[in-house]
Design a protein around this motif. Structure first.
Motif, PDB file in Angstrom:
ATOM      1  N   CYS A 135      33.494  29.910 -30.145  1.00 40.13           N
ATOM      2  CA  CYS A 135      33.001  28.639 -29.589  1.00 40.13           C
ATOM      3  C   CYS A 135      32.239  28.954 -28.316  1.00 40.13           C
ATOM      4  N   SER A 137      32.326  27.562 -25.567  1.00 41.32           N
ATOM      5  CA  SER A 137      33.156  27.432 -24.362  1.00 41.32           C
ATOM      6  C   SER A 137      33.856  28.737 -23.999  1.00 41.32           C
ATOM      7  N   HIS A 146      30.911  25.856 -33.303  1.00 40.97           N
ATOM      8  CA  HIS A 146      31.919  26.776 -33.818  1.00 40.97           C
ATOM      9  C   HIS A 146      31.372  27.562 -35.000  1.00 40.97           C
ATOM     10  N   CYS A 163      39.231  28.426 -26.843  1.00 42.46           N
ATOM     11  CA  CYS A 163      38.216  27.391 -26.941  1.00 42.46           C
ATOM     12  C   CYS A 163      38.695  26.183 -26.129  1.00 42.46           C
ATOM     13  N   HIS A 165      37.421  22.203 -24.727  1.00 39.30           N
ATOM     14  CA  HIS A 165      36.426  21.146 -24.735  1.00 39.30           C
ATOM     15  C   HIS A 165      36.746  20.117 -23.668  1.00 39.30           C
TER      16      HIS A 165
HETATM   17 ZN    ZN Z   1      35.329  24.956 -29.253  1.00 36.32          ZN
END
Ligand code: ZN
Length: 223
Positions: A135, A137, A146, A163, A165
């Motif tokens: 990901c 992030s 992803h 990951c 969010h």
């Molecule tokens: Zn993610």
């Protein structure tokens, strides 16, 4: 042609099959590899050596001829738009049969280490084993995109942060047509046009995977 960022060369070459405009090629390049790309469609902005060809046929031919031996690794982003929730932008789904299964067989038969990248849906039905699920992030990129990767070496390597969010002001960017340029740039695909970037994957993903490959295979960089 984009101005390529400087990187140390490790003496190895990656073959990138179904390379598109080169997001994942750029990642391997940043990890120190030379890259050669193959795609069915012309890719005028692809920043490395490029061959326009059917990737399945190309791989079969160079395996037969022995040219495959010059590659340390084959990477493939076999089309499987039938699996993606997002409808293909380039035609109907029927134009894009699932090539993962025949593609993987060819990569296995090539005798070289390999990587296959796809959307997460390709792991849900067992088509791909999710050796890595990456990901934006995890790499400090503000994008949600992803991707799963199956590798001939079964994954492993250094730990990445999970990951994450966040919500509110630090929210990750999701793809949307009104801000395609910003999304492409946030992925690190600054050399692509907006259309090319729709299907691109952040270079950071394969820069990291390329490094895991080197570490796990003790592939000594050329002196
Ligand atoms: Zn993610």
């Amino acid at each position: 042609m984009t101005q390529l960022p400087a990187r140390p060369w490790n003496g190895l070459t990656v073959l990138d099959l179904c390379c598109g405009a080169g997001g994942l090629s750029m990642g391997y390049y940043l990890a120190g590899f030379n890259v050669v790309g193959v795609d069915l469609h012309p890719m005028p902005n692809y920043p490395f050596e490029f061959h326009q060809a059917d990737a399945l046929e190309y791989l079969a031919a160079i395996t037969e001829s022995g040219e495959i031996e010059k590659y340390a690794l084959s990477h493939a982003s076999w089309p499987c738009q039938g699996k993606a929730r997002v409808t293909d932008w380039r035609g109907s789904r029927a134009d894009h049969p699932d090539l993962i299964t025949p593609g993987k067989e060819l990569q296995q038969a090539s005798g070289r280490p390999w990587v296959i990248e796809n959307v997460p849906e390709a792991a849900w039905d067992g088509t791909l084993r999710p050796d890595y699920i990456l990901c934006g992030s995890q790499f400090g990129l503000r994008v949600r995109r992803h991707r799963v990767f199956e590798t001939s070496w079964g994954g492993g390597g250094e730990l990445l942060p999970p990951c994450w969010h966040p919500t509110g002001r630090n929210k990750l960017m999701a793809f949307e047509h009104k801000d395609e340029r910003a999304y492409a740039d946030a992925m690190g695909c600054t050399w692509m046009n907006k259309t090319e970037a729709r299907q691109a994957v952040p270079p950071a993903y394969t820069e990291w995977i390329g490094r895991q490959f080197l570490a796990l295979h003790s592939a000594a960089p050329a002196a």
